[in-house]
Design a protein around this motif. Structure first.
Motif, PDB file in Angstrom:
ATOM      1  N   ALA A 178       0.887  -0.959  -0.081  1.00 55.39           N
ATOM      2  CA  ALA A 178      -0.128   0.021   0.041  1.00 55.39           C
ATOM      3  C   ALA A 178       0.827   1.211   0.005  1.00 55.39           C
ATOM      4  N   GLY A 179       0.509   2.229  -0.961  1.00 54.10           N
ATOM      5  CA  GLY A 179       1.350   3.329  -0.931  1.00 54.10           C
ATOM      6  C   GLY A 179       2.297   3.354  -2.002  1.00 54.10           C
ATOM      7  N   ASP A 180       3.158   4.005  -2.270  1.00 52.29           N
ATOM      8  CA  ASP A 180       4.061   3.764  -3.285  1.00 52.29           C
ATOM      9  C   ASP A 180       5.572   3.795  -2.783  1.00 52.29           C
ATOM     10  N   ASP A 181       6.360   3.133  -3.545  1.00 49.48           N
ATOM     11  CA  ASP A 181       7.734   3.099  -2.962  1.00 49.48           C
ATOM     12  C   ASP A 181       8.683   3.886  -3.398  1.00 49.48           C
ATOM     13  N   GLY A 182       8.204   5.001  -4.226  1.00 49.64           N
ATOM     14  CA  GLY A 182       9.165   6.013  -4.901  1.00 49.64           C
ATOM     15  C   GLY A 182       9.641   6.928  -3.758  1.00 49.64           C
ATOM     16  N   LEU A 183      11.053   7.196  -3.795  1.00 55.50           N
ATOM     17  CA  LEU A 183      11.492   7.874  -3.136  1.00 55.50           C
ATOM     18  C   LEU A 183      11.770   9.490  -3.293  1.00 55.50           C
ATOM     19  N   LYS A 184      11.555   9.833  -4.715  1.00 56.10           N
ATOM     20  CA  LYS A 184      12.168  11.001  -5.224  1.00 56.10           C
ATOM     21  C   LYS A 184      11.175  12.024  -4.793  1.00 56.10           C
ATOM     22  N   ASN A 185       9.821  11.712  -4.784  1.00 52.32           N
ATOM     23  CA  ASN A 185       9.074  12.854  -4.399  1.00 52.32           C
ATOM     24  C   ASN A 185       8.058  12.313  -3.338  1.00 52.32           C
ATOM     25  N   GLY A 198       1.768  12.502  -3.639  1.00 49.69           N
ATOM     26  CA  GLY A 198       2.093  11.247  -3.258  1.00 49.69           C
ATOM     27  C   GLY A 198       2.092  10.719  -2.052  1.00 49.69           C
ATOM     28  N   SER A 199       2.295   9.662  -1.796  1.00 48.13           N
ATOM     29  CA  SER A 199       2.291   8.908  -0.158  1.00 48.13           C
ATOM     30  C   SER A 199       3.552   9.543   0.669  1.00 48.13           C
ATOM     31  N   ASP A 200       3.428   9.573   1.999  1.00 45.68           N
ATOM     32  CA  ASP A 200       4.606   9.682   2.760  1.00 45.68           C
ATOM     33  C   ASP A 200       4.935   8.420   3.266  1.00 45.68           C
ATOM     34  N   TRP A 201       4.034   7.391   3.062  1.00 44.71           N
ATOM     35  CA  TRP A 201       4.505   6.063   3.642  1.00 44.71           C
ATOM     36  C   TRP A 201       4.384   4.882   2.482  1.00 44.71           C
ATOM     37  N   PHE A 202       5.128   3.856   2.747  1.00 41.22           N
ATOM     38  CA  PHE A 202       5.095   2.768   1.927  1.00 41.22           C
ATOM     39  C   PHE A 202       4.801   1.356   3.032  1.00 41.22           C
ATOM     40  N   HIS A 220     -11.106  -4.674  -3.243  1.00 40.63           N
ATOM     41  CA  HIS A 220      -9.987  -3.580  -3.106  1.00 40.63           C
ATOM     42  C   HIS A 220     -10.162  -2.655  -1.839  1.00 40.63           C
ATOM     43  N   PHE A 221      -9.708  -3.108  -0.637  1.00 45.55           N
ATOM     44  CA  PHE A 221     -10.172  -2.538   0.416  1.00 45.55           C
ATOM     45  C   PHE A 221     -10.101  -1.151   0.412  1.00 45.55           C
ATOM     46  N   VAL A 222      -9.178  -0.377   0.053  1.00 52.14           N
ATOM     47  CA  VAL A 222      -9.172   1.244  -0.174  1.00 52.14           C
ATOM     48  C   VAL A 222     -10.293   1.846  -0.552  1.00 52.14           C
ATOM     49  N   LYS A 223     -10.879   1.187  -1.754  1.00 54.40           N
ATOM     50  CA  LYS A 223     -11.964   1.749  -2.364  1.00 54.40           C
ATOM     51  C   LYS A 223     -13.353   1.451  -1.463  1.00 54.40           C
ATOM     52  N   LEU A 224     -13.451   0.826  -0.356  1.00 54.97           N
ATOM     53  CA  LEU A 224     -14.645   0.527   0.469  1.00 54.97           C
ATOM     54  C   LEU A 224     -15.002   1.785   1.315  1.00 54.97           C
ATOM     55  N   ASN A 225     -16.384   1.759   1.787  1.00 46.46           N
ATOM     56  CA  ASN A 225     -16.662   2.626   2.973  1.00 46.46           C
ATOM     57  C   ASN A 225     -16.211   2.007   4.255  1.00 46.46           C
ATOM     58  N   ASN A 226     -16.272   2.711   4.952  1.00 47.29           N
ATOM     59  CA  ASN A 226     -15.935   2.469   6.588  1.00 47.29           C
ATOM     60  C   ASN A 226     -16.698   1.220   7.086  1.00 47.29           C
ATOM     61  N   HIS A 227     -17.814   1.145   6.593  1.00 48.58           N
ATOM     62  CA  HIS A 227     -18.758  -0.044   7.284  1.00 48.58           C
ATOM     63  C   HIS A 227     -18.220  -1.251   6.690  1.00 48.58           C
ATOM     64  N   ILE A 243      -3.422  -0.868   7.586  1.00 44.41           N
ATOM     65  CA  ILE A 243      -2.217  -0.042   8.229  1.00 44.41           C
ATOM     66  C   ILE A 243      -2.119   1.369   7.428  1.00 44.41           C
ATOM     67  N   TYR A 244      -2.094   1.087   6.089  1.00 36.46           N
ATOM     68  CA  TYR A 244      -1.925   2.501   5.512  1.00 36.46           C
ATOM     69  C   TYR A 244      -3.144   3.569   5.671  1.00 36.46           C
ATOM     70  N   LYS A 245      -4.374   3.190   6.131  1.00 36.24           N
ATOM     71  CA  LYS A 245      -5.558   4.117   6.364  1.00 36.24           C
ATOM     72  C   LYS A 245      -5.217   4.588   7.746  1.00 36.24           C
ATOM     73  N   SER A 246      -4.276   4.115   8.466  1.00 37.94           N
ATOM     74  CA  SER A 246      -4.011   4.393   9.907  1.00 37.94           C
ATOM     75  C   SER A 246      -2.887   5.501  10.187  1.00 37.94           C
TER      76      SER A 246
END
Length: 281
Positions: free
Chosen positions: A14-21, A30-34, A69-76, A221-224
């Motif tokens: 989850a997230g992206d693994d790029g370090l440049k940005n 982009g994401s702060d976390w991978f 695809h967990f990230v696209k679901l609602n919280n319920h 984890i990513y959502k937290s």
């Protein structure tokens, strides 16, 4: 015929693994976390994973057979799905990196192995495999069963364009270094007595129930985790799953959950540091 495989580990991200940005530094969206996660279970139990996913879909009111695809679901729906996994027999591992603290890090040895994927992805994969192989080895000993290289299979998600050539060459190099006692970084090691590089495969999430379970863990984890592109992080989903996190000597840190870099307590903001501490409670 009895399968020689005793365990199967499924790895997703989850997230992206790029370090440049990084969003907070570069104004880049982009994401702060991978996050790299792994779900592991004894082979016979993995045969029930399709039914486990179907139960999760049903509890969330989702159509049968649909890709979760967990990230696209609602919280319920997320809460319902995590509740089903919390009652299962899976174990999970995660390696979590705050990318801003890795921006100046370079490892020419690792970069020379895989040109397409960067050093961070390879390194977190190694950290995951070190701990998963130790866990499976210890479980076989507990069961008084023999340890052999075909006992563990590892299936990684093709999401993000990962190919066998990208990660396979890196794992093979670790195997060669391990067998010749020449590991460049030898604080930890992948236990190749239970896992052979030939036991690695790359597959599509939609085709493999275990990869969808790993996605649920990684995304929970990513959502937290607080970050600019996620103004309202929520720990409820991963809190539900914490009892299924692997432990060693009653501790999750540095086994079930690994943070990188290791000095995160001294380098992260209080908000981000507290979010990671919440995973260890």
């Amino acid at each position: 015929m009895t399968s020689p495989t005793k365990y199967v580990a499924y790895i997703d991200e989850a997230g992206d693994d790029g370090l440049k940005n990084v969003a907070n530094v570069d104004g880049y969206f982009g994401s702060d976390w991978f996050v790299l996660s792994c779900v592991v279970a004894r082979y016979n139990y993995t045969l029930r994973f399709p039914d486990l996913l179907e139960e999760a879909r049903s509890s969330a009111g989702m159509p049968s057979g649909r890709d979760i695809h967990f990230v696209k679901l609602n919280n319920h729906k997320r809460n319902k799905i995590c509740g089903i996994l919390a009652a299962s027999q899976i174990r999970w591992f995660a390696a979590i990196s705050h990318k801003n603290n890795m921006r100046s890090y370079h490892n020419k040895r690792a970069q020379s192995v895989s040109k397409k994927r960067n050093t961070l992805y390879n390194w977190l994969t190694r950290l995951i495999l070190e701990r998963v192989t130790q866990y499976c080895h210890d479980d076989l000993i507990k069961l008084k069963q023999p340890v052999y290289p075909q006992a563990l299979k590892v299936i990684m998600s093709s999401r993000g364009g990962l190919t066998h050539g990208d990660i396979g060459s890196y794992i093979s190099k670790l195997w060669i270094q391990s067998r010749s006692s020449s590991l460049y970084l030898n604080k930890g090691y992948v236990d190749f007595d239970i896992f052979a590089p030939s036991g690695l495969s790359i597959k599509n999430n939609f085709d493999v129930a275990g990869l969808q379970l790993a996605d649920i863990v990684a995304s929970s984890i990513y959502k937290s985790l607080p970050q600019k592109i996620q103004s309202n992080p929520c720990s409820a989903f991963i809190d539900e799953l914490l009892p299924r996190c692997a432990e060693r000597n009653g501790m999750r840190e540095e086994f079930g959950i690994t943070f990188w870099p290791q000095n995160w307590r001294h380098t992260l903001s209080p908000e981000k540091s507290n979010a990671l501490k919440g995973l260890l409670k």
